[in-house]
Scaffold this motif. Structure first.
Motif, PDB file in Angstrom:
ATOM      1  N   GLY A 116     -49.076  54.477  52.299  1.00 49.40           N
ATOM      2  CA  GLY A 116     -48.791  53.447  51.311  1.00 49.40           C
ATOM      3  C   GLY A 116     -49.575  52.168  51.512  1.00 49.40           C
ATOM      4  O   GLY A 116     -49.428  51.225  50.725  1.00 49.40           O
ATOM      5  N   ALA A 117     -50.396  52.115  52.547  1.00 50.45           N
ATOM      6  CA  ALA A 117     -51.169  50.904  52.817  1.00 50.45           C
ATOM      7  C   ALA A 117     -52.431  50.879  51.954  1.00 50.45           C
ATOM      8  O   ALA A 117     -52.786  51.849  51.279  1.00 50.45           O
ATOM      9  CB  ALA A 117     -51.535  50.841  54.303  1.00 50.45           C
ATOM     10  N   ARG A 118     -53.090  49.721  51.956  1.00 48.21           N
ATOM     11  CA  ARG A 118     -54.354  49.550  51.226  1.00 48.21           C
ATOM     12  C   ARG A 118     -55.518  49.581  52.228  1.00 48.21           C
ATOM     13  O   ARG A 118     -55.425  49.021  53.322  1.00 48.21           O
ATOM     14  CB  ARG A 118     -54.373  48.211  50.486  1.00 48.21           C
ATOM     15  N   TYR A 119     -56.564  50.234  51.846  1.00 49.37           N
ATOM     16  CA  TYR A 119     -57.761  50.301  52.693  1.00 49.37           C
ATOM     17  C   TYR A 119     -58.958  49.963  51.810  1.00 49.37           C
ATOM     18  O   TYR A 119     -59.519  50.827  51.140  1.00 49.37           O
ATOM     19  CB  TYR A 119     -57.921  51.688  53.304  1.00 49.37           C
ATOM     20  N   PRO A 120     -59.383  48.686  51.787  1.00 47.37           N
ATOM     21  CA  PRO A 120     -60.519  48.305  50.927  1.00 47.37           C
ATOM     22  C   PRO A 120     -61.852  48.682  51.574  1.00 47.37           C
ATOM     23  O   PRO A 120     -62.033  48.534  52.791  1.00 47.37           O
ATOM     24  CB  PRO A 120     -60.375  46.785  50.815  1.00 47.37           C
ATOM     25  N   ILE A 121     -62.758  49.174  50.756  1.00 48.91           N
ATOM     26  CA  ILE A 121     -64.107  49.502  51.231  1.00 48.91           C
ATOM     27  C   ILE A 121     -65.129  48.911  50.267  1.00 48.91           C
ATOM     28  O   ILE A 121     -64.822  48.619  49.103  1.00 48.91           O
ATOM     29  CB  ILE A 121     -64.332  51.026  51.353  1.00 48.91           C
ATOM     30  N   ILE A 122     -66.339  48.744  50.779  1.00 51.95           N
ATOM     31  CA  ILE A 122     -67.489  48.330  49.962  1.00 51.95           C
ATOM     32  C   ILE A 122     -68.406  49.540  49.852  1.00 51.95           C
ATOM     33  O   ILE A 122     -68.800  50.122  50.865  1.00 51.95           O
ATOM     34  CB  ILE A 122     -68.226  47.149  50.599  1.00 51.95           C
ATOM     35  N   PHE A 123     -68.734  49.906  48.635  1.00 56.17           N
ATOM     36  CA  PHE A 123     -69.655  51.028  48.420  1.00 56.17           C
ATOM     37  C   PHE A 123     -70.876  50.505  47.660  1.00 56.17           C
ATOM     38  O   PHE A 123     -70.740  49.836  46.635  1.00 56.17           O
ATOM     39  CB  PHE A 123     -68.981  52.149  47.623  1.00 56.17           C
ATOM     40  N   LYS A 124     -72.059  50.827  48.180  1.00 59.11           N
ATOM     41  CA  LYS A 124     -73.285  50.337  47.536  1.00 59.11           C
ATOM     42  C   LYS A 124     -74.330  51.438  47.484  1.00 59.11           C
ATOM     43  O   LYS A 124     -74.367  52.327  48.335  1.00 59.11           O
ATOM     44  CB  LYS A 124     -73.837  49.121  48.283  1.00 59.11           C
ATOM     45  N   THR A 125     -75.162  51.359  46.462  1.00 51.69           N
ATOM     46  CA  THR A 125     -76.313  52.245  46.320  1.00 51.69           C
ATOM     47  C   THR A 125     -77.577  51.400  46.234  1.00 51.69           C
ATOM     48  O   THR A 125     -77.533  50.224  45.875  1.00 51.69           O
ATOM     49  CB  THR A 125     -76.193  53.109  45.045  1.00 51.69           C
TER      50      THR A 125
ATOM     51  N   ALA B 267     -69.943  61.574  45.744  1.00 51.05           N
ATOM     52  CA  ALA B 267     -70.816  61.733  44.574  1.00 51.05           C
ATOM     53  C   ALA B 267     -70.270  60.964  43.379  1.00 51.05           C
ATOM     54  O   ALA B 267     -71.032  60.345  42.611  1.00 51.05           O
ATOM     55  CB  ALA B 267     -70.974  63.213  44.232  1.00 51.05           C
ATOM     56  N   ILE B 268     -68.936  60.967  43.201  1.00 54.13           N
ATOM     57  CA  ILE B 268     -68.328  60.216  42.095  1.00 54.13           C
ATOM     58  C   ILE B 268     -68.557  58.716  42.285  1.00 54.13           C
ATOM     59  O   ILE B 268     -68.963  58.011  41.345  1.00 54.13           O
ATOM     60  CB  ILE B 268     -66.814  60.537  42.016  1.00 54.13           C
ATOM     61  N   LEU B 269     -68.323  58.210  43.503  1.00 50.73           N
ATOM     62  CA  LEU B 269     -68.552  56.787  43.758  1.00 50.73           C
ATOM     63  C   LEU B 269     -70.017  56.416  43.576  1.00 50.73           C
ATOM     64  O   LEU B 269     -70.337  55.328  43.074  1.00 50.73           O
ATOM     65  CB  LEU B 269     -68.081  56.426  45.169  1.00 50.73           C
ATOM     66  N   SER B 270     -70.921  57.301  43.984  1.00 50.93           N
ATOM     67  CA  SER B 270     -72.354  57.016  43.837  1.00 50.93           C
ATOM     68  C   SER B 270     -72.736  56.924  42.371  1.00 50.93           C
ATOM     69  O   SER B 270     -73.495  56.024  41.974  1.00 50.93           O
ATOM     70  CB  SER B 270     -73.181  58.105  44.531  1.00 50.93           C
ATOM     71  N   LYS B 271     -72.222  57.826  41.540  1.00 49.31           N
ATOM     72  CA  LYS B 271     -72.534  57.789  40.112  1.00 49.31           C
ATOM     73  C   LYS B 271     -72.003  56.514  39.465  1.00 49.31           C
ATOM     74  O   LYS B 271     -72.700  55.852  38.679  1.00 49.31           O
ATOM     75  CB  LYS B 271     -71.951  59.021  39.422  1.00 49.31           C
ATOM     76  N   ILE B 272     -70.764  56.147  39.817  1.00 51.29           N
ATOM     77  CA  ILE B 272     -70.190  54.923  39.249  1.00 51.29           C
ATOM     78  C   ILE B 272     -70.990  53.709  39.708  1.00 51.29           C
ATOM     79  O   ILE B 272     -71.292  52.803  38.913  1.00 51.29           O
ATOM     80  CB  ILE B 272     -68.709  54.798  39.660  1.00 51.29           C
ATOM     81  N   SER B 273     -71.358  53.676  40.976  1.00 49.23           N
ATOM     82  CA  SER B 273     -72.109  52.540  41.503  1.00 49.23           C
ATOM     83  C   SER B 273     -73.465  52.395  40.820  1.00 49.23           C
ATOM     84  O   SER B 273     -73.892  51.283  40.491  1.00 49.23           O
ATOM     85  CB  SER B 273     -72.293  52.702  43.020  1.00 49.23           C
ATOM     86  N   LYS B 274     -74.155  53.511  40.577  1.00 43.66           N
ATOM     87  CA  LYS B 274     -75.452  53.436  39.901  1.00 43.66           C
ATOM     88  C   LYS B 274     -75.296  52.961  38.458  1.00 43.66           C
ATOM     89  O   LYS B 274     -76.104  52.154  37.966  1.00 43.66           O
ATOM     90  CB  LYS B 274     -76.127  54.804  39.943  1.00 43.66           C
ATOM     91  N   ASP B 275     -74.256  53.459  37.779  1.00 42.77           N
ATOM     92  CA  ASP B 275     -74.042  53.021  36.399  1.00 42.77           C
ATOM     93  C   ASP B 275     -73.767  51.523  36.341  1.00 42.77           C
ATOM     94  O   ASP B 275     -74.290  50.817  35.456  1.00 42.77           O
ATOM     95  CB  ASP B 275     -72.877  53.793  35.783  1.00 42.77           C
ATOM     96  N   ILE B 276     -72.950  51.029  37.247  1.00 50.20           N
ATOM     97  CA  ILE B 276     -72.644  49.592  37.272  1.00 50.20           C
ATOM     98  C   ILE B 276     -73.893  48.790  37.621  1.00 50.20           C
ATOM     99  O   ILE B 276     -74.178  47.737  37.037  1.00 50.20           O
ATOM    100  CB  ILE B 276     -71.518  49.307  38.274  1.00 50.20           C
ATOM    101  N   ARG B 277     -74.649  49.298  38.547  1.00 49.61           N
ATOM    102  CA  ARG B 277     -75.823  48.558  39.033  1.00 49.61           C
ATOM    103  C   ARG B 277     -76.882  48.418  37.947  1.00 49.61           C
ATOM    104  O   ARG B 277     -77.491  47.350  37.792  1.00 49.61           O
ATOM    105  CB  ARG B 277     -76.395  49.284  40.248  1.00 49.61           C
ATOM    106  N   PHE B 278     -77.127  49.475  37.180  1.00 46.94           N
ATOM    107  CA  PHE B 278     -78.209  49.456  36.205  1.00 46.94           C
ATOM    108  C   PHE B 278     -77.754  49.030  34.807  1.00 46.94           C
ATOM    109  O   PHE B 278     -78.590  48.947  33.899  1.00 46.94           O
ATOM    110  CB  PHE B 278     -78.861  50.842  36.119  1.00 46.94           C
ATOM    111  N   SER B 279     -76.483  48.785  34.629  1.00 50.57           N
ATOM    112  CA  SER B 279     -76.027  48.309  33.315  1.00 50.57           C
ATOM    113  C   SER B 279     -76.448  46.854  33.123  1.00 50.57           C
ATOM    114  O   SER B 279     -76.300  46.022  34.018  1.00 50.57           O
ATOM    115  CB  SER B 279     -74.502  48.428  33.211  1.00 50.57           C
ATOM    116  N   ARG B 280     -76.961  46.541  31.945  1.00 50.35           N
ATOM    117  CA  ARG B 280     -77.458  45.185  31.671  1.00 50.35           C
ATOM    118  C   ARG B 280     -76.328  44.325  31.123  1.00 50.35           C
ATOM    119  O   ARG B 280     -76.305  43.936  29.956  1.00 50.35           O
ATOM    120  CB  ARG B 280     -78.623  45.252  30.695  1.00 50.35           C
ATOM    121  N   GLU B 281     -75.390  44.027  31.988  1.00 52.63           N
ATOM    122  CA  GLU B 281     -74.225  43.219  31.619  1.00 52.63           C
ATOM    123  C   GLU B 281     -74.009  42.163  32.678  1.00 52.63           C
ATOM    124  O   GLU B 281     -74.509  42.263  33.808  1.00 52.63           O
ATOM    125  CB  GLU B 281     -72.980  44.114  31.494  1.00 52.63           C
TER     126      GLU B 281
END
Length: 934
Positions: free
Chosen positions: A658-667, A580-594
């Protein structure tokens, strides 16, 4: 293509209207010789005065039947010309008018003496019939010039004798040569000018007042010359046209085939106006649902010898719907189909009686000892080789039933036997259920087929679930996505009780139990259910949402009763909060006019904010995408935003190791179709490994967390478009840069080149079988280690937005990366393709059954298949959709071919893909568009 705007006639709820404008034409005085023969003509109003009062009636016809009563203009006194300028509104809407609608318009004269065609004291002055829709299925609009057939009442027949179009004038023979009259040329010129006048009225031709006035006067002169000075052939040149008796009063010069006593060469035109609309009106018919079949016996269609027979055909009555060349045949006419609700539903009584005689229950004792001879054994072996979608005819089902006891030794025969049982017959169904435990153990693919939409008997489905109990959790995870969808096909034994929805389902109880005992299985089971519960689209049926919600509730209750169930349930809740936190951040980034740099800066600020609780995750949380990975935090410094229109987030997770695990999250995107494709690729990878063929596939993890959001594992790689641009069109240079070896044939390490060749072969075969479309250099990826793989599966099952796309994507850059088409690596690539294609064809039943279980999944390309069969309704639509989806995949396996023939077929595919020119052009255009967007 340019945008094309139009409206549907089905939505045009306004009455059909026509404006009667004026009548043009010159009427000649009736000769005294004719008045002596027919004295009643002297009393007709139009013969007494050239501007006598006439009135007009209009009536709507379709398929030679009147749809409305006639409506007529008001009585009006004419001074200088016959002009009404009156709108007539008919009592029917455009939305209800069929495509074959015609307006029958009749101009009436008055006479105190009755005559031919008279309606009281009204005598037909002339009639014309004009269609509402043109040949392009669009509604006619604007001014229409209708030829008036003198002394006839307009008829609305399909083959009307009073058409509005000008009849072709008869050509005159003079001195053995055929010549067209000069008046005919003037008529054609007048029609051309009238078409231009129409464009001028609609604003398609720019207005020029002084010039327009000159043109209008010239058009008026031309009309007068056509209407008043029509050339009349001399009788001396028409001897062949005159009756041998010397009766020269009836000369036919207009091609109507009828003799006119008067007004032989008179031409009249009625001008009418149709309403104008803002857009073109395109005809669309109503799609009425099939009437309910409530009096039929309820039984499973797949278990009886029911064929969807073609509907009966009947013809119209004489003269209705006849083609142009069939006027002389009274029986000619176009065919119409009649809906019969019993066709394809109710069985033939003769066939029912035959089956009862063949399957007489008194011969059960003898059936146990029956053994087929050599000929029948060959027939049974042929039936056993049928695919899951092939139906059995009546004789085949009777044969399987007869030797059912003998076939219990063949595990392939169980699905054929279940299809042969008439489950509506209680005695036959009881015998079949008693025989199920005696059957030899079936394979998993057959068990999955028994859980499909065509098998609704609880005992059969329970038997299939018992077979699945023997599969381990790792194997069950491969089919979990389809098994969740199979819950939709479970029989609802008590739909009024919510508590019994899952208690009566053996499949639901099995999945809940296994998911509660294994956290990895339970993690994916939970998220698959949550996505279905959150799907509020019209395609997701309310009863299905209710079912999945009940299964999720029972799963949670079962977890509470387990030893560590409460902790596992809290873990699933924490996963939901994290998503839910990632979804909220993704929507804010997506709809921001920047712009993108500011979006990246905003993302890093969000992730670093302690309020979001992602800096420290304690205790470590199993990642929903891969529960084997325990995440402890998110690194905001490595976060980024992609250029795509949905602006997906690239998030780097820190794990407990201690490893890195990159993911792509999209809405904003439904990832369930990509999730399905990756699951099938994972399954195919396992099947190939069982055949000792490791093709170095990269089935990266993907999970839809809602119908419009999801997470994807990020694999370090570069699209071929970027590699080609950086290394001047050479993938080989890219492989050399990351895997140099001067002693190797192409300067690339042998293991890296081997990985590249194998992965290219694997994905070429798999994407061909799945019908993956929209392949371009941006969704073909290559990792530094040489692993080639595909991404973005927005088009599957043969769908492709690009025209003339090849069946398999093998571009020139991929072949050159192997050293060219003459290199040993390319030969090895071809061999890997043939081996993989042959190995997957052996497991075709498993793959086809998995797609059959997905027939009601809300996956875009599968939903399209279901939409094509939606008109059937109910279980028939499910079966049709299932067959369509499976057929799309099965047609690429070419199971009708032998091994050698299939290898030659795939060899031809490789050649066609390499030599295709159009995909190269499309890739270039796609690259230009992407560069322009960037």
């Amino acid at each position: 293509m340019e945008p094309f705007s139009f409206a549907s006639s089905a939505t045009l709820n306004v009455p059909v209207a026509v404006k009667i404008n004026s009548l043009d034409g010159q009427q000649k005085p009736v000769p005294f010789s004719t008045l002596l023969k027919r004295p009643e003509l002297r009393y007709r109003g139009s013969n007494l005065s050239p501007h006598f009062e006439l009135y007009v009636t209009a009536q709507l016809w379709a398929d030679s039947k009147p749809l409305t009563v006639p409506v007529q203009t008001a009585y009006k006194h004419f001074k200088t010309g016959r002009t009404w300028n009156e709108w007539l509104s008919l009592p029917v809407n455009y939305s209800d008018a069929p495509y074959s609608s015609h307006l029958a318009i009749t101009v009436w004269d008055l006479s105190p003496v009755d005559g031919e065609g008279a309606n009281g004291h009204a005598i037909p002055f002339g009639g014309t019939t004009i269609a509402l829709f043109d040949k392009e299925n669009t509604l006619k609009k604007g001014r229409q010039r209708c030829y008036l057939h003198r002394h006839k009442v307009a008829d609305g027949l399909s083959s009307s004798s009073t058409p509005a179009s000008v009849p072709t004038p008869r050509k005159i023979r003079r001195n053995g040569e055929t010549q067209s009259s000069q008046a005919d040329e003037r008529v054609k010129e007048m029609e051309r000018l009238e078409a231009l006048m129409k464009k001028h009225e609609m604003g398609e031709i720019p207005e020029n007042k002084w010039l327009d006035q000159l043109v209008f006067r010239q058009i008026e002169k031309l009309e007068r010359s056509v209407l008043r000075k029509s050339e009349q052939p001399k009788l001396s040149n028409l001897d062949a046209e005159i009756d041998n008796t010397g009766n020269d009063d009836a000369i036919d010069t207009d091609g109507n085939g009828e003799a006119n006593d008067v007004d032989t060469n008179e031409k009249f035109y009625l001008y009418v106006d149709f309403p104008r609309f803002d857009h073109l009106i395109v005809f669309t018919d109503h799609e009425y649902p099939a009437p309910p079949v409530s009096t039929l016996q309820s039984h499973s269609l797949h278990n009886s010898d029911v064929r969807l027979k073609p509907p009966p055909e009947v013809t119209y009555g004489p003269g209705i719907g006849a083609e142009d060349g069939d006027h002389g045949d009274p029986d000619a006419g176009r065919l119409v189909r009649i809906y019969d609700p019993e066709v394809g539903i109710r069985e033939n009584p003769c066939e029912i009686k035959h089956r009862r005689l063949v399957r007489g229950h008194r011969t059960n004792a003898m059936d146990r000892d029956l053994k087929p001879n050599a000929k029948i054994r060959d027939e049974l072996n042929m039936i056993m080789s049928y695919g899951p979608t092939q139906a059995l005819n009546g004789e085949e089902r009777d044969l399987v039933w007869k030797f059912r006891h003998h076939l219990t030794r063949d595990k392939r025969a169980l699905t054929k036997f279940v299809k042969s049982v008439n489950w509506s017959d209680s005695n036959e169904a009881r015998q079949a259920v008693q025989l199920l435990p005696k059957w030899t153990e079936i394979d998993v693919d057959d068990a999955l087929e028994l859980l499909g939409p065509t098998f609704d008997n609880p005992a059969v489905r329970s038997y299939a679930v018992d077979r699945l109990r023997k599969a381990d959790d790792e194997e069950l995870l491969l089919y979990l996505l389809q098994l969740v969808q199979a819950l939709k096909f479970e029989p609802k034994l008590d739909e009024t009780s919510e508590e019994r929805l899952t208690q009566d389902s053996s499949l639901a109880r099995f999945l809940i139990t296994r998911a509660a005992n294994n956290f990895l299985l339970g993690n994916y089971f939970h998220w698959y259910l949550m996505v279905e519960c959150d799907d509020l689209s019209p395609e997701q049926r309310p009863e299905h949402r209710k079912l999945f919600a009940r299964v999720e509730y029972d799963f949670m209750m079962t977890l509470e009763q387990a030893a560590d169930g409460a902790a596992r349930r809290r873990t699933l809740l924490r996963q939901g909060e994290f998503i839910a936190i990632l979804s909220k951040i993704s929507k804010d980034i997506r709809f921001s006019r920047e712009d993108r740099p500011k979006k990246i800066e905003r993302l890093k600020k969000y992730l670093a904010d302690p309020k979001n609780d992602v800096q420290t995750i304690d205790p470590p949380l199993p990642l929903p995408l891969d529960p084997n990975v325990l995440i402890t935090s998110i690194d905001p410094t490595e976060a980024s935003v992609f250029k795509s229109s949905l602006f997906p987030l690239l998030v780097s997770l820190r794990t407990s190791t201690g490893a890195r695990y990159p993911i792509i999250f999209k809405t904003g995107d439904d990832l369930r179709q990509d999730q399905l494709v990756i699951q099938i690729i994972t399954l195919m990878d396992r099947l190939l490994r069982k055949e000792n063929l490791d093709l170095q596939l990269t089935p990266y993890a993907i999970l839809a967390t809602s119908p419009s959001a999801g997470a994807v594992q990020f694999v370090a790689s570069s699209p071929l478009s970027a590699i080609v641009a950086k290394h001047k069109g050479s993938l080989l240079a890219y492989l050399r840069a990351h895997n140099p070896d001067s002693s190797a044939p192409l300067g690339v390490r042998r293991d890296a080149m081997d990985t590249y060749v194998k992965s290219c072969a694997g994905y070429c075969v798999i994407t061909y079988l799945l019908g993956v479309g929209d392949r371009h250099l941006d969704n073909l990826l290559l990792s530094p280690s040489g692993r080639f793989f595909h991404a973005d599966f927005g088009y599957i099952l043969g769908r492709d937005p690009k025209p003339f796309a090849p069946l398999m994507k093998l571009c020139r850059e991929m072949v050159e990366g192997m050293g060219g088409s003459g290199s040993p690596q390319y030969a090895m690539f071809r061999q890997h393709c043939f081996t993989a294609y042959s190995a997957l064809r052996k497991s075709s039943n498993l793959i086809l059954n998995l797609f059959a279980l997905m027939c009601e999944a809300n996956v875009p390309d599968i939903r399209i298949m279901e939409g094509r069969s939606a008109g059937l309704g109910g279980a028939a639509a499910v079966r049709e959709a299932s067959g369509g989806v499976v057929m799309k995949v099965m047609e690429r396996f070419h199971l009708e071919m032998g091994e050698e023939e299939a290898e030659r077929h795939f060899e031809g595919l490789i050649g066609d893909s390499v030599n295709a020119v159009l995909p190269v052009v499309i890739d270039r255009l796609h690259g230009l568009v992407q560069n322009w967007r960037a």
